[in-house]
Structures are given as C-alpha cells and as structure tokens.
Design a protein around this motif. Structure first.
Motif, PDB file in Angstrom:
ATOM      1  N   LEU A 177       0.801  -1.225   0.000  1.00  0.00           N
ATOM      2  CA  LEU A 177       0.000   0.000   0.000  1.00  0.00           C
ATOM      3  C   LEU A 177       0.834   1.276   0.000  1.00  0.00           C
ATOM      4  O   LEU A 177       0.431   2.276  -0.586  1.00  0.00           O
ATOM      5  CB  LEU A 177      -0.939   0.002   1.209  1.00  0.00           C
ATOM      6  CG  LEU A 177      -1.991  -1.110   1.238  1.00  0.00           C
ATOM      7  CD1 LEU A 177      -2.897  -0.942   2.448  1.00  0.00           C
ATOM      8  CD2 LEU A 177      -2.820  -1.109  -0.048  1.00  0.00           C
ATOM      9  N   LEU A 178       1.983   1.256   0.657  1.00  0.00           N
ATOM     10  CA  LEU A 178       2.794   2.472   0.755  1.00  0.00           C
ATOM     11  C   LEU A 178       3.879   2.531  -0.310  1.00  0.00           C
ATOM     12  O   LEU A 178       3.915   3.444  -1.139  1.00  0.00           O
ATOM     13  CB  LEU A 178       3.421   2.576   2.149  1.00  0.00           C
ATOM     14  CG  LEU A 178       4.368   3.772   2.372  1.00  0.00           C
ATOM     15  CD1 LEU A 178       3.631   5.088   2.111  1.00  0.00           C
ATOM     16  CD2 LEU A 178       4.935   3.746   3.781  1.00  0.00           C
ATOM     17  N   LEU A 179       4.747   1.519  -0.335  1.00  0.00           N
ATOM     18  CA  LEU A 179       5.921   1.604  -1.207  1.00  0.00           C
ATOM     19  C   LEU A 179       5.600   1.337  -2.664  1.00  0.00           C
ATOM     20  O   LEU A 179       6.358   1.744  -3.544  1.00  0.00           O
ATOM     21  CB  LEU A 179       6.995   0.633  -0.711  1.00  0.00           C
ATOM     22  CG  LEU A 179       7.555   0.974   0.675  1.00  0.00           C
ATOM     23  CD1 LEU A 179       8.592  -0.041   1.102  1.00  0.00           C
ATOM     24  CD2 LEU A 179       8.162   2.379   0.693  1.00  0.00           C
ATOM     25  N   GLN A 232       1.796   5.099  -6.069  1.00  0.00           N
ATOM     26  CA  GLN A 232       2.500   5.958  -7.033  1.00  0.00           C
ATOM     27  C   GLN A 232       3.478   6.886  -6.319  1.00  0.00           C
ATOM     28  O   GLN A 232       4.630   7.044  -6.745  1.00  0.00           O
ATOM     29  CB  GLN A 232       1.489   6.767  -7.846  1.00  0.00           C
ATOM     30  CG  GLN A 232       2.155   7.604  -8.946  1.00  0.00           C
ATOM     31  CD  GLN A 232       1.129   8.291  -9.839  1.00  0.00           C
ATOM     32  OE1 GLN A 232      -0.069   8.143  -9.642  1.00  0.00           O
ATOM     33  NE2 GLN A 232       1.601   9.042 -10.814  1.00  0.00           N
ATOM     34  N   TRP A 233       3.042   7.491  -5.200  1.00  0.00           N
ATOM     35  CA  TRP A 233       3.915   8.405  -4.461  1.00  0.00           C
ATOM     36  C   TRP A 233       5.072   7.654  -3.808  1.00  0.00           C
ATOM     37  O   TRP A 233       6.236   8.053  -3.916  1.00  0.00           O
ATOM     38  CB  TRP A 233       3.112   9.134  -3.381  1.00  0.00           C
ATOM     39  CG  TRP A 233       3.956  10.087  -2.581  1.00  0.00           C
ATOM     40  CD1 TRP A 233       4.194  11.392  -2.866  1.00  0.00           C
ATOM     41  CD2 TRP A 233       4.683   9.790  -1.371  1.00  0.00           C
ATOM     42  NE1 TRP A 233       5.029  11.933  -1.906  1.00  0.00           N
ATOM     43  CE2 TRP A 233       5.342  10.985  -0.988  1.00  0.00           C
ATOM     44  CE3 TRP A 233       4.831   8.643  -0.593  1.00  0.00           C
ATOM     45  CZ2 TRP A 233       6.141  11.046   0.150  1.00  0.00           C
ATOM     46  CZ3 TRP A 233       5.626   8.707   0.539  1.00  0.00           C
ATOM     47  CH2 TRP A 233       6.269   9.905   0.902  1.00  0.00           C
ATOM     48  N   GLY A 234       4.755   6.553  -3.121  1.00  0.00           N
ATOM     49  CA  GLY A 234       5.776   5.814  -2.383  1.00  0.00           C
ATOM     50  C   GLY A 234       6.843   5.246  -3.280  1.00  0.00           C
ATOM     51  O   GLY A 234       8.028   5.245  -2.926  1.00  0.00           O
ATOM     52  N   HIS A 293      10.720   3.951  -2.965  1.00  0.00           N
ATOM     53  CA  HIS A 293      10.993   2.543  -3.253  1.00  0.00           C
ATOM     54  C   HIS A 293      11.720   2.317  -4.570  1.00  0.00           C
ATOM     55  O   HIS A 293      12.258   1.230  -4.818  1.00  0.00           O
ATOM     56  CB  HIS A 293       9.671   1.763  -3.240  1.00  0.00           C
ATOM     57  CG  HIS A 293       9.830   0.283  -3.119  1.00  0.00           C
ATOM     58  ND1 HIS A 293      10.669  -0.323  -2.199  1.00  0.00           N
ATOM     59  CD2 HIS A 293       9.250  -0.746  -3.820  1.00  0.00           C
ATOM     60  CE1 HIS A 293      10.594  -1.629  -2.315  1.00  0.00           C
ATOM     61  NE2 HIS A 293       9.748  -1.919  -3.289  1.00  0.00           N
ATOM     62  N   TYR A 294      11.755   3.338  -5.440  1.00  0.00           N
ATOM     63  CA  TYR A 294      12.422   3.193  -6.740  1.00  0.00           C
ATOM     64  C   TYR A 294      13.894   2.814  -6.576  1.00  0.00           C
ATOM     65  O   TYR A 294      14.474   2.129  -7.439  1.00  0.00           O
ATOM     66  CB  TYR A 294      12.316   4.501  -7.536  1.00  0.00           C
ATOM     67  CG  TYR A 294      13.218   5.606  -7.040  1.00  0.00           C
ATOM     68  CD1 TYR A 294      14.480   5.800  -7.589  1.00  0.00           C
ATOM     69  CD2 TYR A 294      12.817   6.434  -6.003  1.00  0.00           C
ATOM     70  CE1 TYR A 294      15.321   6.803  -7.113  1.00  0.00           C
ATOM     71  CE2 TYR A 294      13.646   7.429  -5.520  1.00  0.00           C
ATOM     72  CZ  TYR A 294      14.898   7.612  -6.086  1.00  0.00           C
ATOM     73  OH  TYR A 294      15.725   8.593  -5.600  1.00  0.00           O
ATOM     74  N   TYR A 313      11.973  -8.455 -11.177  1.00  0.00           N
ATOM     75  CA  TYR A 313      11.968  -8.627 -12.633  1.00  0.00           C
ATOM     76  C   TYR A 313      10.869  -7.805 -13.287  1.00  0.00           C
ATOM     77  O   TYR A 313      11.079  -7.165 -14.314  1.00  0.00           O
ATOM     78  CB  TYR A 313      11.798 -10.109 -12.968  1.00  0.00           C
ATOM     79  CG  TYR A 313      11.644 -10.404 -14.439  1.00  0.00           C
ATOM     80  CD1 TYR A 313      12.747 -10.404 -15.280  1.00  0.00           C
ATOM     81  CD2 TYR A 313      10.389 -10.702 -14.984  1.00  0.00           C
ATOM     82  CE1 TYR A 313      12.606 -10.683 -16.641  1.00  0.00           C
ATOM     83  CE2 TYR A 313      10.239 -10.978 -16.329  1.00  0.00           C
ATOM     84  CZ  TYR A 313      11.354 -10.971 -17.154  1.00  0.00           C
ATOM     85  OH  TYR A 313      11.208 -11.236 -18.491  1.00  0.00           O
ATOM     86  N   VAL A 314       9.688  -7.810 -12.685  1.00  0.00           N
ATOM     87  CA  VAL A 314       8.567  -7.029 -13.225  1.00  0.00           C
ATOM     88  C   VAL A 314       8.837  -5.538 -13.072  1.00  0.00           C
ATOM     89  O   VAL A 314       8.470  -4.739 -13.935  1.00  0.00           O
ATOM     90  CB  VAL A 314       7.252  -7.429 -12.524  1.00  0.00           C
ATOM     91  CG1 VAL A 314       6.098  -6.553 -12.990  1.00  0.00           C
ATOM     92  CG2 VAL A 314       6.946  -8.887 -12.790  1.00  0.00           C
ATOM     93  N   GLY A 315       9.478  -5.142 -11.969  1.00  0.00           N
ATOM     94  CA  GLY A 315       9.882  -3.747 -11.793  1.00  0.00           C
ATOM     95  C   GLY A 315       8.850  -2.884 -11.101  1.00  0.00           C
ATOM     96  O   GLY A 315       8.010  -3.374 -10.337  1.00  0.00           O
ATOM     97  N   GLY A 316       8.896  -1.610 -11.406  1.00  0.00           N
ATOM     98  CA  GLY A 316       8.083  -0.623 -10.709  1.00  0.00           C
ATOM     99  C   GLY A 316       6.594  -0.829 -10.822  1.00  0.00           C
ATOM    100  O   GLY A 316       5.832  -0.422  -9.943  1.00  0.00           O
ATOM    101  N   GLN A 317       6.160  -1.460 -11.898  1.00  0.00           N
ATOM    102  CA  GLN A 317       4.736  -1.691 -12.083  1.00  0.00           C
ATOM    103  C   GLN A 317       4.255  -2.964 -11.380  1.00  0.00           C
ATOM    104  O   GLN A 317       3.090  -3.338 -11.488  1.00  0.00           O
ATOM    105  CB  GLN A 317       4.415  -1.795 -13.588  1.00  0.00           C
ATOM    106  CG  GLN A 317       4.803  -0.556 -14.386  1.00  0.00           C
ATOM    107  CD  GLN A 317       4.167   0.709 -13.841  1.00  0.00           C
ATOM    108  OE1 GLN A 317       2.982   0.728 -13.559  1.00  0.00           O
ATOM    109  NE2 GLN A 317       4.963   1.761 -13.683  1.00  0.00           N
ATOM    110  N   SER A 318       5.167  -3.629 -10.665  1.00  0.00           N
ATOM    111  CA  SER A 318       4.825  -4.897 -10.026  1.00  0.00           C
ATOM    112  C   SER A 318       3.727  -4.723  -8.987  1.00  0.00           C
ATOM    113  O   SER A 318       3.819  -3.890  -8.100  1.00  0.00           O
ATOM    114  CB  SER A 318       6.063  -5.502  -9.361  1.00  0.00           C
ATOM    115  OG  SER A 318       5.713  -6.688  -8.680  1.00  0.00           O
TER     116      SER A 318
END
Length: 283
Positions: A147-149, A152-154, A159-160, A244-249
C-alpha cells in the motif's frame, strides 16, 4: 549491566546453579552497559550483511558453469564494481541511519521490557518468540510494501531505489532509500514490541531476518536452500519475480512467507508465468 557482583550472587538470586550459557553470558555482559549490549545488534547486522552474500557473489563473479544453471536471470551479469558500489551505498545508509537510530530507540527498548538480565530464555521460548516475530513482521511488511511503497507516491519518492536492480544479488537486500530502512524497521520491531524478549533473542531475530532477506535477493535458486523446506516461505525465485517485473509490479509482496500474496491474490502473475515456463520445459 547485570545487578550481580559475582556468579555466586547471581546463582543465589536465581535459587539454582547457573547453566553454562548463563555463566558465559554473565562473564561477557556483567560489566557492560545495556546500551553497549544493545549496540551489538548493529554490529551483528553489519557482519551478517558483509559476510552472508559473499558465496553467491563469488559464484556470480567467477561465472562458474556448474552454478550457472541455478542463476535466476542468467543473461544479466554483475561486475565487482556493481557489487562494491551497492555495498558502499548500504554501508553509508547503515552508518547515517542505523547508527543514530540506536541512540533514539534505546529508551523505547528499555521501556518495552527488552532486557539483558538472568535467567536466559529457554530454547523453546526463543524459538516460539522468533516464530511470532516472523509472522508479525511478514504480515505488517506485506501491507507496508503493497500500500505504501508500491503506491504511485511511495514508489517514485522512496521505493524506486530498491528497484534499480531488476536482477537482484545478495547485497541489494538493503540497497534502499534511507526512508525505507525506517519504514521497514517498524514491522521488524513490531514483534519484539508486542512480545518483549531477551537482548540475545532480539539480536538473533534481526540477524535471522537479514539472512532471510539476503537469501531472497541472492539471484540464485538452489534446490538445497532452506526456504525449499519451510512451508509457504519466500525464496529467491519468488522474490526475484517482484524485481523482474519492476516498478509496475503488483505481485509477490511477501517478505518472509507467501500466504498473504495467496490470500489477497497478489501472486497470480507469478503463478501464471511459472506455469507457462513449466509447460515450455515439458515440451
């Protein structure tokens, strides 16, 4: 610091002879302050983080053909420079975040009842507390992570950093934004806050949790890995899919166990991909 001047005084206070472990603990800790003993936790974390990833790091750098079949993303190679830069980043975070946190958190540790005194906890007490801590940490971390990391903001603010490595290796376990260390520190200490323990148990808990995180990030999936024999345990292959999936995971958020992902349906992508790969292997 223990409130006894001699071993005989400690035995008299307990009403029995001290065990070997208790005598060793007395000899080591009797003249040390509780804060110094609590600081051992940070020392153990640095030692664990520096040593446990090394076997897999050597396998990666040597490019051993015998071990290549266990590498989860074999097309991605890591250099010594990659690993050393990652290690330096983490050491800076530990020095500038974990160090001050030791001072800030010590009064809370004392207030919660985490102690250094005798008697030492029994093996059953230690094991039962560790199990509780793993369960509490896993459930809390799942929701912090999801929910946090991965909001979109987190993700874009914090987390990036952790997802800069799409193919993880052991040292990436703590490769994070400084704020993420603080965020995940909450689930880590939630268990000991709810079920206070001996300082030895606390150090053992944080060390084991770090070992598990390193194993989940080591980039190799071995058939003899301990996670293969623990029901619902997150392993390297399971967590590697998340990177592997990345930021959209939106999959595989579990930190220790997989049951939250299963219950809340956040491992469907991983399961579909795993089934597709098994079908290709069969063909």
């Amino acid at each position: 610091m223990l409130p006894y001047q001699t071993l005989e005084e400690a035995a008299l206070a307990l009403g029995r002879n001290l065990t070997l472990a208790e005598r060793l603990w007395y000899n080591y800790s009797a003249q040390k302050s509780d804060f110094l003993l609590y600081s051992h936790n940070a020392l153990f974390m640095i030692l664990v983080f520096s040593l446990v990833p090394l076997p897999c790091a050597f396998m990666e750098l040597s490019q051993s053909k015998r071990m290549a079949k266990f590498k989860i993303q074999p097309d991605i190679k890591r250099s010594f420079s990659d690993m050393f830069n990652c290690y330096k980043h983490v050491m800076k975070m530990l020095a500038f975040v974990l160090g001050p946190l030791q001072f800030v958190s010590f009064p809370a540790i004392k207030w919660l009842g985490i102690h250094t005194s005798l008697p030492l906890p029994s093996l059953w007490e230690v094991l039962s507390q560790l199990l509780v801590y793993f369960l509490i940490e896993d459930y809390a971390s799942y929701w912090f992570h999801r929910l946090l990391l991965h909001s979109q903001w987190g993700y874009h603010k914090i987390h990036y950093v952790h997802h800069e490595y799409r193919a993880s290796f052991g040292f990436t376990a703590l490769y994070t934004h400084w704020a993420e260390i603080l965020i995940f520190g909450i689930p880590t200490f939630l268990g000991p806050a709810m079920v206070p323990c001996h300082m030895i148990t606390l150090c053992l808990w944080t060390s084991l949790r770090l070992v598990e995180a390193i194993e989940a990030h080591n980039g190799f999936e071995f058939p003899w890995s301990p996670t293969k024999f623990i029901p619902f345990c997150v392993g390297a292959g399971y967590h590697d899919y998340h990177h592997y999936v990345g930021g959209q995971s939106q999959s595989n958020f579990g930190s220790v166990f997989t049951y939250c992902d299963f219950i809340y349906g956040t491992n469907k992508g991983y399961r579909h991909r795993k089934q597709a790969l098994e079908k290709l292997k069969d063909k």
